[in-house]
Design an enzyme around this catalytic site. Sequence first.
Site, mmCIF file in Angstrom:
data_model
loop_
_atom_site.group_PDB
_atom_site.id
_atom_site.type_symbol
_atom_site.label_atom_id
_atom_site.label_comp_id
_atom_site.label_asym_id
_atom_site.label_seq_id
_atom_site.Cartn_x
_atom_site.Cartn_y
_atom_site.Cartn_z
ATOM 1 C CB ILE A 1 -0.983 0.033 1.186
ATOM 2 C CG1 ILE A 1 -0.239 -0.024 2.516
ATOM 3 C CG2 ILE A 1 -1.997 -1.071 1.060
ATOM 4 C CD1 ILE A 1 -1.119 0.235 3.720
ATOM 5 C CG HIS A 2 4.219 3.848 1.517
ATOM 6 N ND1 HIS A 2 5.568 3.996 1.260
ATOM 7 C CD2 HIS A 2 3.751 5.076 1.854
ATOM 8 C CE1 HIS A 2 5.906 5.258 1.443
ATOM 9 N NE2 HIS A 2 4.830 5.936 1.804
ATOM 10 C CG ASP B 1 10.094 -35.854 0.452
ATOM 11 O OD1 ASP B 1 10.319 -34.655 0.151
ATOM 12 O OD2 ASP B 1 9.627 -36.191 1.549
#
Length: 124
Positions: free
Chosen positions: A56-57, A104
């Site tokens: 937001i900034h 895995d």
Amino acid sequence: MVQRSVQYWPGDDREMLEKTIETPAETVDSDIEDVEEVRAQTGTVVDFGFDGKFAIHPDQIPVSNEAYTLDSDEIDWAERVLEGKRKADEEGSGVFTVDGQMIDSPLVERANTILDRAAAAVIR
């Protein structure tokens, strides 16, 4: 301290939202002056597998970009994992090692995600 809130959607609205958002993205940090908090939270959500973070900034954007930018070590690891997977498949083995680490299926998936992100960012 940043206060966070979780919003819940009732019934079908939540289901619709989950179907709309293919990959998770972290919500905004409202404390626009605490860039180190943004850095810490963004690093955590990258590790969780989130694909983005809302900002937001303007000061938050470089921090998020930095956290989401892959480095060559990550890409090299992912390539070694997929090569190890290819060899393991040829040998009929489900688990194998790369750099002394047991690999895995969740780590193979992570390697694929890393290489997908690299391709999308035209890194390799």
